[in-house]
Structures are given as structure tokens and as C-alpha cells.
Design an enzyme around this catalytic site. Structure first.
Site, PDB file in Angstrom:
ATOM      1  N   ASP A 117     -87.365   1.296  16.123  1.00  0.00           N
ATOM      2  CA  ASP A 117     -88.430   0.456  16.678  1.00  0.00           C
ATOM      3  C   ASP A 117     -89.475   1.305  17.378  1.00  0.00           C
ATOM      4  OD1 ASP A 117     -86.862   1.232  18.842  1.00  0.00           O
ATOM      5  OD2 ASP A 117     -86.035  -0.747  19.176  1.00  0.00           O
ATOM      6  N   ASN A 145     -78.450  -7.734  27.239  1.00  0.00           N
ATOM      7  CA  ASN A 145     -78.418  -9.091  26.667  1.00  0.00           C
ATOM      8  C   ASN A 145     -77.898  -9.095  25.225  1.00  0.00           C
ATOM      9  OD1 ASN A 145     -80.522  -7.968  25.251  1.00  0.00           O
ATOM     10  ND2 ASN A 145     -82.099  -9.381  25.973  1.00  0.00           N
ATOM     11  N   HIS A 184     -78.994  -7.201  22.734  1.00  0.00           N
ATOM     12  CA  HIS A 184     -79.941  -6.905  21.656  1.00  0.00           C
ATOM     13  C   HIS A 184     -79.604  -5.596  20.955  1.00  0.00           C
ATOM     14  CE1 HIS A 184     -83.197  -4.656  24.295  1.00  0.00           C
ATOM     15  NE2 HIS A 184     -82.196  -3.870  23.986  1.00  0.00           N
ATOM     16  N   GLU A 191     -83.953  -9.494  20.058  1.00  0.00           N
ATOM     17  CA  GLU A 191     -83.494 -10.172  21.263  1.00  0.00           C
ATOM     18  C   GLU A 191     -82.654 -11.396  20.888  1.00  0.00           C
ATOM     19  OE1 GLU A 191     -83.897  -8.489  23.810  1.00  0.00           O
ATOM     20  OE2 GLU A 191     -85.951  -7.900  24.252  1.00  0.00           O
TER      21      GLU A 191
HETATM   22  P1  PGA Z   1     -80.527   1.918  27.027  1.00  0.00           P
HETATM   23  O1  PGA Z   1     -81.078   0.780  26.096  1.00  0.00           O
HETATM   24  O2  PGA Z   1     -79.889   2.932  26.137  1.00  0.00           O
HETATM   25  O3  PGA Z   1     -81.736   2.469  27.716  1.00  0.00           O
HETATM   26  O4  PGA Z   1     -79.559   1.285  27.964  1.00  0.00           O
HETATM   27  C1  PGA Z   1     -80.295   0.328  25.050  1.00  0.00           C
HETATM   28  C2  PGA Z   1     -81.012  -0.785  24.347  1.00  0.00           C
HETATM   29  O5  PGA Z   1     -81.802  -1.490  24.988  1.00  0.00           O
HETATM   30  O6  PGA Z   1     -80.771  -0.958  23.152  1.00  0.00           O
END
Ligand code: PGA
Length: 242
Positions: free
Chosen positions: A67, A135, A137, A142
Site C-alpha cells: 500500500d 483493528n 486490518h 479496514e
Molecule cells: P504496525 O502496523 O506494524 O506499525 O503496528 C501494522 C499495520 O497497521 O498493519
């Protein structure tokens, strides 16, 4: 689903790096799917260290990122383009022309998303690295994202914007509200998926992923339907598993 529990972030980073290094050695022309965020920083440090010490080569590999934020110029300090170059690509021998990241500053984002999806159809990902949001995702898909979703323009939830504000001077107003992300369906096309998670704030999402109902309300739960998933998670992230 193979679950590898490790002590902490450092062990997670080492173990996951080892899995990627082995995969690259076994298939130098590998298509890697890569991720950004706090989770893979230590993993990438280990890949760079291994490259320096053992010269594991990426010159025939391709990489495809999950992304990219929309609306930031490519050379902005917080784009995933910049993140990937600073944390990994500038330090290994991958060729610039083999690096693919959706262009978040494209004038026609929906065309960019469609082209990225086509690119991934032509280049099946052998090993897809994933983090997981608090959450649930994956990528920027999301809760509520369709399981058959393709690469698309997506809106970040307030929870994700809040979680990412730490990279934007702690100011959530500076965090882009949209991104181009591989869809859940795109991610599921990868041959093997390697998901890493560390820390208590990921424990609930990991419980849902492993033991919860498969539901679009927790996008990561779709991985229960994938034939080849490896989780490398630390004690805190695993702490709610029964
Ligand atoms: P993070 O994010 O590695 O910064 O915890 C993971 C994500 O949001 O997929």
C-alpha cells in the site's frame, strides 16, 4: 496455519527474517510482497545485516508493496516509498526497476490501482509479508473490507489514523486519510503469507485472526481460509490465545 511463538520483538524480527532469507536463497527470482509500519523495521534490519555478512542477493528478486498513502509527494519523509528505501532497498542489491509500490501521488489514482492489480496478476507473489492493525486490518483493508477486494483507493479509519499519527509529529491532522492498497482478495492470491505481530495492543486482533469467526469485520480472519500462512508472534501478541 503455522504459529511460531517467540519471546519478543527482537526474536520475531530475527525469526521472520530467517524465513525470508531462506525463501530468497531457495528462489532467487522470488516475488516478495512487502509491508511497512513499525512491525517490519527490525526484520528489515536483519535482512540488511544478512546482506552485509552473507551477501544474500536480491538482484533477481522483485518486490511489491502492499500500500501507499495518497496525496503525499513520493519523496515525502512518510511515504512508504521513502520508508522502504530507507529501511531496506538502499542497503541491498535489489534493482530499482524491480521495486513496485503503488504511486500515491498519481493524477489518476483509480487507474493506478487497476494497473497495480494487473501487475500482480502477472506476477504472483511467492511470499507476502503482513503486519496487522489493532483493528485487524491487513494492508489498509479496514474492518468491513470485502474478502474479494482488489487493489483500490481506500479510506483509513480514525483508529488507523490515530495509530499512524506517531509518524506525523503526533498530529493526526497530518495523516493522509486515503491510501491505495492491495485488496484482501489480492493479498489472498499470494502463495505463502508471513504475518508478524508484537505487543499487547495486537493481542485481540491476533486472537480474532486465529480463533475468531471468519468475518469481514476482522479482515485478518480471512487468513484462516488460506492454505499456507505462517504467523510469527511474540508472547504479548499471543497472550489472549487459548
Ligand atoms: P504496525 O502496523 O506494524 O506499525 O503496528 C501494522 C499495520 O497497521 O498493519
Amino acid at each position: 496455519m503455522k504459529i511460531i511463538k517467540v519471546k519478543n520483538y527482537e526474536e520475531m524480527s530475527k525469526k521472520a527474517a530467517k524465513i525470508i532469507i531462506e525463501a530468497v536463497k531457495n528462489n532467487p527470482e522470488i516475488n516478495l510482497g512487502l509491508a511497512t509500519g513499525g512491525s517490519p523495521v527490525g526484520l528489515y534490519e536483519n535482512l540488511v545485516k544478512d546482506y552485509k555478512e552473507n551477501a544474500t542477493s536480491y538482484k533477481n528478486a522483485k518486490s511489491f508493496n502492499l500500500d501507499e498513502y495518497m496525496g503525499l509527494p513520493q519523496d515525502h519523509a512518510q511515504t512508504y516509498y521513502t520508508f522502504m528505501h530507507e529501511n531496506l532497498f538502499n542497503h541491498i542489491d535489489i534493482k530499482e526497476e524491480n521495486i513496485y509500490i503503488p504511486k500515491g501521488d498519481s493524477a489518476n489514482a483509480s487507474e493506478t490501482a487497476n494497473e497495480y492489480e494487473e501487475l500482480l496478476k502477472e506476477n504472483q507473489i511467492d511470499l507476502q509479508l503482513l503486519g496487522i492493525g489493532t483493528n485487524g486490518h491487513i494492508g489498509f483493508n479496514e474492518p468491513g473490507s470485502k474478502f474479494d477486494g482488489k487493489t483500490d483507493i481506500v479510506a483509513l479509519t480514525p483508529e488507523t489514523i490515530q495509530a499512524n499519527a506517531r509518524y506525523f509529529e503526533g498530529n493526526h491532522d497530518l495523516v493522509p486519510t486515503k491510501a491505495i492498497s492491495m485488496g484482501v482478495g489480492t493479498i489472498m492470491q499470494a502463495k505463502t503469507i508471513l504475518l508478524i505481530a508484537s505487543g499487547k495492543n495486537k493481542a485481540e486482533a491476533i486472537k480474532g485472526l486465529v480463533e475468531g469467526q471468519v468475518s469481514e469485520n476482522l479482515p485478518a480472519s480471512v487468513l484462516q481460509n488460506h492454505a499456507d500462512v505462517i504467523l510469527v508472534i511474540d508472547e504479548e501478541a499471543a497472550s489472549l490465545l487459548s
